[in-house]
Design a protein around this motif. Structure first.
Motif, PDB file in Angstrom:
ATOM      1  N   GLY A  88       0.819  -1.207   0.000  1.00 32.75           N
ATOM      2  CA  GLY A  88       0.000   0.000   0.000  1.00 32.75           C
ATOM      3  C   GLY A  88       0.853   1.257   0.000  1.00 32.75           C
ATOM      4  O   GLY A  88       0.547   2.231  -0.710  1.00 32.75           O
ATOM      5  N   TYR A  89       1.938   1.243   0.795  1.00 32.34           N
ATOM      6  CA  TYR A  89       2.866   2.371   0.834  1.00 32.34           C
ATOM      7  C   TYR A  89       3.470   2.614  -0.550  1.00 32.34           C
ATOM      8  O   TYR A  89       3.531   3.768  -1.013  1.00 32.34           O
ATOM      9  CB  TYR A  89       3.963   2.119   1.869  1.00 32.34           C
ATOM     10  CG  TYR A  89       5.121   3.064   1.770  1.00 32.34           C
ATOM     11  CD1 TYR A  89       5.024   4.361   2.257  1.00 32.34           C
ATOM     12  CD2 TYR A  89       6.316   2.673   1.175  1.00 32.34           C
ATOM     13  CE1 TYR A  89       6.089   5.245   2.152  1.00 32.34           C
ATOM     14  CE2 TYR A  89       7.386   3.550   1.067  1.00 32.34           C
ATOM     15  CZ  TYR A  89       7.272   4.824   1.558  1.00 32.34           C
ATOM     16  OH  TYR A  89       8.324   5.712   1.448  1.00 32.34           O
ATOM     17  N   CYS A  90       3.897   1.543  -1.198  1.00 31.48           N
ATOM     18  CA  CYS A  90       4.479   1.683  -2.537  1.00 31.48           C
ATOM     19  C   CYS A  90       3.469   2.308  -3.494  1.00 31.48           C
ATOM     20  O   CYS A  90       3.825   3.187  -4.289  1.00 31.48           O
ATOM     21  CB  CYS A  90       4.949   0.329  -3.064  1.00 31.48           C
ATOM     22  SG  CYS A  90       6.392  -0.326  -2.197  1.00 31.48           S
ATOM     23  N   GLY A  91       2.219   1.858  -3.417  1.00 32.11           N
ATOM     24  CA  GLY A  91       1.173   2.446  -4.245  1.00 32.11           C
ATOM     25  C   GLY A  91       0.975   3.918  -3.949  1.00 32.11           C
ATOM     26  O   GLY A  91       0.810   4.738  -4.866  1.00 32.11           O
ATOM     27  N   LEU A  92       0.995   4.258  -2.652  1.00 32.77           N
ATOM     28  CA  LEU A  92       0.838   5.669  -2.267  1.00 32.77           C
ATOM     29  C   LEU A  92       1.998   6.515  -2.784  1.00 32.77           C
ATOM     30  O   LEU A  92       1.787   7.643  -3.247  1.00 32.77           O
ATOM     31  CB  LEU A  92       0.724   5.790  -0.743  1.00 32.77           C
ATOM     32  CG  LEU A  92      -0.586   5.314  -0.135  1.00 32.77           C
ATOM     33  CD1 LEU A  92      -0.486   5.270   1.378  1.00 32.77           C
ATOM     34  CD2 LEU A  92      -1.737   6.210  -0.579  1.00 32.77           C
ATOM     35  N   VAL A  93       3.208   5.987  -2.702  1.00 41.07           N
ATOM     36  CA  VAL A  93       4.373   6.727  -3.213  1.00 41.07           C
ATOM     37  C   VAL A  93       4.218   6.961  -4.716  1.00 41.07           C
ATOM     38  O   VAL A  93       4.427   8.081  -5.203  1.00 41.07           O
ATOM     39  CB  VAL A  93       5.696   5.984  -2.903  1.00 41.07           C
ATOM     40  CG1 VAL A  93       6.860   6.579  -3.684  1.00 41.07           C
ATOM     41  CG2 VAL A  93       6.002   6.039  -1.416  1.00 41.07           C
ATOM     42  N   LEU A  94       3.851   5.910  -5.441  1.00 40.58           N
ATOM     43  CA  LEU A  94       3.686   6.046  -6.891  1.00 40.58           C
ATOM     44  C   LEU A  94       2.584   7.046  -7.244  1.00 40.58           C
ATOM     45  O   LEU A  94       2.686   7.772  -8.231  1.00 40.58           O
ATOM     46  CB  LEU A  94       3.380   4.689  -7.513  1.00 40.58           C
ATOM     47  CG  LEU A  94       4.527   3.677  -7.504  1.00 40.58           C
ATOM     48  CD1 LEU A  94       4.047   2.321  -7.983  1.00 40.58           C
ATOM     49  CD2 LEU A  94       5.694   4.180  -8.339  1.00 40.58           C
ATOM     50  N   LEU A  95       1.551   7.081  -6.427  1.00 36.43           N
ATOM     51  CA  LEU A  95       0.423   7.971  -6.675  1.00 36.43           C
ATOM     52  C   LEU A  95       0.706   9.415  -6.250  1.00 36.43           C
ATOM     53  O   LEU A  95       0.381  10.364  -6.969  1.00 36.43           O
ATOM     54  CB  LEU A  95      -0.811   7.441  -5.937  1.00 36.43           C
ATOM     55  CG  LEU A  95      -2.103   8.219  -6.091  1.00 36.43           C
ATOM     56  CD1 LEU A  95      -2.631   8.075  -7.517  1.00 36.43           C
ATOM     57  CD2 LEU A  95      -3.139   7.718  -5.099  1.00 36.43           C
ATOM     58  N   LEU A  96       1.299   9.584  -5.074  1.00 35.84           N
ATOM     59  CA  LEU A  96       1.425  10.918  -4.472  1.00 35.84           C
ATOM     60  C   LEU A  96       2.721  11.654  -4.819  1.00 35.84           C
ATOM     61  O   LEU A  96       2.719  12.893  -4.899  1.00 35.84           O
ATOM     62  CB  LEU A  96       1.297  10.804  -2.952  1.00 35.84           C
ATOM     63  CG  LEU A  96      -0.041  10.276  -2.437  1.00 35.84           C
ATOM     64  CD1 LEU A  96       0.034  10.010  -0.942  1.00 35.84           C
ATOM     65  CD2 LEU A  96      -1.158  11.241  -2.774  1.00 35.84           C
ATOM     66  N   LEU A  97       3.816  10.936  -4.979  1.00 39.10           N
ATOM     67  CA  LEU A  97       5.107  11.589  -5.205  1.00 39.10           C
ATOM     68  C   LEU A  97       5.132  12.453  -6.469  1.00 39.10           C
ATOM     69  O   LEU A  97       5.592  13.600  -6.405  1.00 39.10           O
ATOM     70  CB  LEU A  97       6.233  10.547  -5.226  1.00 39.10           C
ATOM     71  CG  LEU A  97       7.654  11.069  -5.128  1.00 39.10           C
ATOM     72  CD1 LEU A  97       7.862  11.838  -3.830  1.00 39.10           C
ATOM     73  CD2 LEU A  97       8.646   9.929  -5.221  1.00 39.10           C
ATOM     74  N   PRO A  98       4.624  11.966  -7.601  1.00 35.63           N
ATOM     75  CA  PRO A  98       4.682  12.824  -8.803  1.00 35.63           C
ATOM     76  C   PRO A  98       3.894  14.133  -8.660  1.00 35.63           C
ATOM     77  O   PRO A  98       4.333  15.167  -9.167  1.00 35.63           O
ATOM     78  CB  PRO A  98       4.066  11.950  -9.905  1.00 35.63           C
ATOM     79  CG  PRO A  98       4.216  10.547  -9.420  1.00 35.63           C
ATOM     80  CD  PRO A  98       4.109  10.629  -7.915  1.00 35.63           C
ATOM     81  N   SER A  99       2.780  14.091  -7.966  1.00 33.86           N
ATOM     82  CA  SER A  99       1.941  15.293  -7.862  1.00 33.86           C
ATOM     83  C   SER A  99       2.337  16.210  -6.713  1.00 33.86           C
ATOM     84  O   SER A  99       2.204  17.431  -6.822  1.00 33.86           O
ATOM     85  CB  SER A  99       0.475  14.894  -7.672  1.00 33.86           C
ATOM     86  OG  SER A  99       0.022  14.168  -8.783  1.00 33.86           O
ATOM     87  N   PHE A 100       2.806  15.622  -5.615  1.00 37.51           N
ATOM     88  CA  PHE A 100       3.036  16.418  -4.410  1.00 37.51           C
ATOM     89  C   PHE A 100       4.497  16.476  -3.980  1.00 37.51           C
ATOM     90  O   PHE A 100       4.810  17.083  -2.955  1.00 37.51           O
ATOM     91  CB  PHE A 100       2.191  15.877  -3.252  1.00 37.51           C
ATOM     92  CG  PHE A 100       0.718  15.955  -3.506  1.00 37.51           C
ATOM     93  CD1 PHE A 100       0.037  17.155  -3.379  1.00 37.51           C
ATOM     94  CD2 PHE A 100       0.006  14.832  -3.900  1.00 37.51           C
ATOM     95  CE1 PHE A 100      -1.317  17.239  -3.628  1.00 37.51           C
ATOM     96  CE2 PHE A 100      -1.349  14.893  -4.147  1.00 37.51           C
ATOM     97  CZ  PHE A 100      -2.017  16.103  -4.017  1.00 37.51           C
ATOM     98  N   GLY A 101       5.387  15.835  -4.700  1.00 39.07           N
ATOM     99  CA  GLY A 101       6.810  15.872  -4.364  1.00 39.07           C
ATOM    100  C   GLY A 101       7.079  15.324  -2.973  1.00 39.07           C
ATOM    101  O   GLY A 101       6.545  14.284  -2.585  1.00 39.07           O
ATOM    102  N   ASN A 102       7.884  16.051  -2.222  1.00 34.35           N
ATOM    103  CA  ASN A 102       8.260  15.592  -0.881  1.00 34.35           C
ATOM    104  C   ASN A 102       7.058  15.517   0.059  1.00 34.35           C
ATOM    105  O   ASN A 102       7.013  14.661   0.942  1.00 34.35           O
ATOM    106  CB  ASN A 102       9.351  16.492  -0.297  1.00 34.35           C
ATOM    107  CG  ASN A 102      10.110  15.816   0.825  1.00 34.35           C
ATOM    108  OD1 ASN A 102      10.555  14.681   0.692  1.00 34.35           O
ATOM    109  ND2 ASN A 102      10.247  16.516   1.937  1.00 34.35           N
ATOM    110  N   HIS A 103       6.081  16.385  -0.127  1.00 33.72           N
ATOM    111  CA  HIS A 103       4.842  16.270   0.659  1.00 33.72           C
ATOM    112  C   HIS A 103       4.201  14.910   0.405  1.00 33.72           C
ATOM    113  O   HIS A 103       3.681  14.272   1.326  1.00 33.72           O
ATOM    114  CB  HIS A 103       3.843  17.379   0.296  1.00 33.72           C
ATOM    115  CG  HIS A 103       4.145  18.703   0.899  1.00 33.72           C
ATOM    116  ND1 HIS A 103       4.008  18.965   2.243  1.00 33.72           N
ATOM    117  CD2 HIS A 103       4.579  19.851   0.322  1.00 33.72           C
ATOM    118  CE1 HIS A 103       4.346  20.215   2.479  1.00 33.72           C
ATOM    119  NE2 HIS A 103       4.699  20.780   1.336  1.00 33.72           N
ATOM    120  N   GLY A 104       4.222  14.461  -0.839  1.00 35.41           N
ATOM    121  CA  GLY A 104       3.664  13.155  -1.179  1.00 35.41           C
ATOM    122  C   GLY A 104       4.397  12.022  -0.498  1.00 35.41           C
ATOM    123  O   GLY A 104       3.779  11.033  -0.081  1.00 35.41           O
TER     124      GLY A 104
END
Length: 177
Positions: free
Chosen positions: A131-147
């Motif tokens: 789930g964490y990996c999915g969240l990183v893939l989903l959130l990192l591109p849009s929110f950067g370090n906040h993601g």
């Protein structure tokens, strides 16, 4: 970049502090749950889990408030570069939430260790990590370090919820003859 990396390292100290502070409740849960499981006493198991949870969440609230209020001062003590201080302050709200979002996971780790249910812990860790990996893939591109920080807090939530869903099995084992 270097500034974000340094800010993240400073903020990780808040997570370490929260997890170490919770260890006292985790150790208590291990002992109380271990005794209850050995005695096959469901009420004792439930009481051990609930008492340690109340103390863990109470402490998490205090830590979250402390991180929010004293966090900027602590950041200034730990980092002397103004750019690192500014970056760390930008992500500090994620750290203020970490004790609140991680308390259930940390406390239930103690419950499951005390019950010697390491298979459940392993399986829920694998699910939470995925789930964490999915969240990183989903959130990192849009929110950067906040993601990245949102994904970490999401991991805490996933760990807590997945272990909580396995908790009724502990009570069934404790109730079995």
């Amino acid at each position: 970049g270097d500034v974000t990396l340094a800010a993240n390292q400073v903020l990780l100290q808040f997570v370490y502090l929260a997890s170490y502070a919770m260890d006292g409740f985790v150790f208590a849960a291990e002992s109380l749950v271990g005794q209850a499981m050995g005695a096959k006493a469901v009420a004792q198991l439930r009481r051990g889990a609930s008492v340690t949870a109340v103390w863990a969440f109470g402490s998490a609230i205090v830590m979250a408030a402390g991180f929010w209020i004293a966090g900027p001062f602590v950041i200034d003590v730990m980092a002397k570069d103004p750019a690192v201080q500014q970056a760390a302050r930008l992500y500090l709200p994620h750290m203020a939430l970490a004790p609140l979002l991680g308390a259930l996971a940390w406390m239930l780790d103690g419950v499951f260790i005390g019950a010697t249910r390491t298979k459940d812990m392993r399986n829920m860790m694998i699910l939470s990590f995925l789930g964490y990996c999915g969240l990183v893939l989903l959130l990192l591109p849009s929110f950067g370090n906040h993601g990245l920080w949102m994904a970490m807090n999401g991991f805490f939530i996933l760990r807590g919820v997945s272990l909580a869903l396995r908790y009724p099995a502990l009570e069934r084992v404790a109730a079995a003859p």
